[in-house]
Design a protein around this motif. Structure first.
Motif, PDB file in Angstrom:
ATOM      1  N   ASN A   1       0.832  -1.202   0.000  1.00 37.46           N
ATOM      2  CA  ASN A   1       0.000   0.000   0.000  1.00 37.46           C
ATOM      3  C   ASN A   1       0.865   1.251   0.000  1.00 37.46           C
ATOM      4  N   LYS A   2       1.890   1.247   0.848  1.00 43.98           N
ATOM      5  CA  LYS A   2       2.779   2.404   0.956  1.00 43.98           C
ATOM      6  C   LYS A   2       3.543   2.637  -0.343  1.00 43.98           C
ATOM      7  N   ILE A   3       4.098   1.563  -0.894  1.00 48.96           N
ATOM      8  CA  ILE A   3       4.927   1.695  -2.092  1.00 48.96           C
ATOM      9  C   ILE A   3       4.099   2.190  -3.274  1.00 48.96           C
ATOM     10  N   LEU A   4       2.984   1.525  -3.553  1.00 51.35           N
ATOM     11  CA  LEU A   4       2.160   1.909  -4.698  1.00 51.35           C
ATOM     12  C   LEU A   4       1.483   3.254  -4.476  1.00 51.35           C
TER      13      LEU A   4
ATOM     14  N   TRP B   1       7.443   7.023   4.337  1.00 47.07           N
ATOM     15  CA  TRP B   1       7.279   5.648   4.781  1.00 47.07           C
ATOM     16  C   TRP B   1       8.628   4.938   4.790  1.00 47.07           C
ATOM     17  N   VAL B   2       8.712   3.889   5.567  1.00 48.54           N
ATOM     18  CA  VAL B   2       9.918   3.068   5.668  1.00 48.54           C
ATOM     19  C   VAL B   2       9.482   1.611   5.608  1.00 48.54           C
ATOM     20  N   VAL B   3      10.197   0.792   4.856  1.00 47.03           N
ATOM     21  CA  VAL B   3       9.952  -0.643   4.812  1.00 47.03           C
ATOM     22  C   VAL B   3      11.274  -1.350   5.077  1.00 47.03           C
ATOM     23  N   ASP B   4      11.295  -2.227   6.055  1.00 47.28           N
ATOM     24  CA  ASP B   4      12.483  -3.038   6.318  1.00 47.28           C
ATOM     25  C   ASP B   4      12.459  -4.256   5.400  1.00 47.28           C
ATOM     26  N   ALA B   5      13.612  -4.595   4.818  1.00 47.44           N
ATOM     27  CA  ALA B   5      13.674  -5.697   3.859  1.00 47.44           C
ATOM     28  C   ALA B   5      14.837  -6.622   4.168  1.00 47.44           C
ATOM     29  N   CYS B   6      14.594  -7.903   3.916  1.00 47.56           N
ATOM     30  CA  CYS B   6      15.631  -8.908   4.119  1.00 47.56           C
ATOM     31  C   CYS B   6      15.544  -9.925   2.988  1.00 47.56           C
TER      32      CYS B   6
END
Length: 315
Positions: A113-116, A126-131
């Motif tokens: 939702n945040k990205i799009l 916004w911030v998204v943690d990725a691994c």
């Protein structure tokens, strides 16, 4: 892309219409989370169980969305977060029931939702943690400070109260039932966005009763039909040109993104007045939202939003 920074303005200038592929979400599994006030199993996730799903019934109109506030409001503990491990557990459960193609991305819907939504609200941080592990990108929800505004808690209550009224919560003035936001029902779907196969977990507000749904064969055994799932939203019906522009340019694309990603085809809107009285309930088809918004002068492009999402995930 190999750049350390994806500049949105540059991306929009270079964006080109192409044969963008989006695969219809496939329902894999679900979970139910018990209320934090459950006497025996508070806050417990039950994989593959549907007891947390509430069926929709038409609420009585008018209804006071203030009824029970603030004493009958069981609030979520937002400090606990939503770790991606819960989505992984749900995906692993689904894989035990039927073969599952390995996804390239695993996440809660909130992150997508945040990205799009960046093209719709480019100033919203916004911030998204990725691994990355074993070829799969896992996205974790990162809580960021939210902008506070007067009566935010009450407006949040309005939304949950509407859900309660639409799912049999009733509207008793003397003893209003507790509006509990700590329980949930969530679906796990696999969706394709361009070259990316994504497993998403998405909370579902309600669903049409089984007897009113179509295509029962589409649902895995024991699960609701995906096309019966509903998003429930409260809003103030617009009366001025500025309010109409805000509704169709800002709210509608966010609602569309949220529903489209999870395969939800219908949004139920509860219209309220300034005093918090629920005065109307209408349904909108998610598939028609881009065209209806454009007819009201909205400038967002659904396909461009999807292309941007794919580009961010590529990057």
């Amino acid at each position: 892309m190999t750049s350390a920074c994806l500049l949105v303005a540059q991306w929009k200038q270079a964006d080109q219409i192409n044969d963008h592929k989006v695969f219809r979400p496939q329902l894999l599994s679900c979970w139910s989370k018990s209320s934090s006030s459950h006497p025996e199993t508070p806050g417990v996730f039950s994989l593959g169980r549907t007891q947390g799903l509430s069926y929709f019934s038409q609420p009585q109109l008018p209804s006071d969305l203030n009824a029970g506030y603030p004493n009958s409001f069981a609030r979520k503990d937002d400090q606990r977060g939503s770790p991606v491990e819960q989505v992984i557990a749900g995906m692993q459960f689904a894989a035990q029931q039927a073969p599952l193609i390995k996804p390239g991305i695993v996440s809660y819907r909130n992150n997508l939702n945040k990205i799009l939504g960046t093209l719709v609200s480019p100033r919203d941080a916004w911030v998204v943690d990725a691994c990355m592990y074993d070829g799969t990108l896992y996205l974790h929800i990162h809580k960021t400070p939210e902008t506070s505004f007067p009566d935010a808690d009450r407006f949040q209550y309005f939304g949950y109260k509407f859900e309660s009224l639409c799912t049999g919560g009733g509207n008793t003035e003397q003893q209003p039932p507790v509006v509990d936001s700590t329980s949930e029902f969530a679906i796990i779907v696999q969706v394709g966005l361009g070259v990316h196969r994504i497993v998403l977990a998405a909370e579902v507000d309600s669903a049409d009763p089984p007897q009113s749904t179509q295509g029962l064969a589409e649902a895995p055994e024991g699960l609701p039909v995906l096309t019966s799932c509903l998003e429930l939203k409260t809003y103030k019906p617009p009366h001025t040109q500025g309010q109409i522009a805000t509704l169709y340019n800002l709210k509608w694309p966010k609602w569309w993104i949220q529903s489209f990603l999870a395969g939800v085809e219908t949004i139920v809107l509860g219209g309220r007045d300034d005093a918090g009285m629920l005065t109307e309930v209408t349904r909108i088809s998610v598939h028609t939202m881009p065209a209806v918004a454009a007819a009201h002068g909205a400038r967002w492009d659904a396909w461009q939003i999807l292309r941007f999402g794919e580009s961010v995930l590529d990057w």
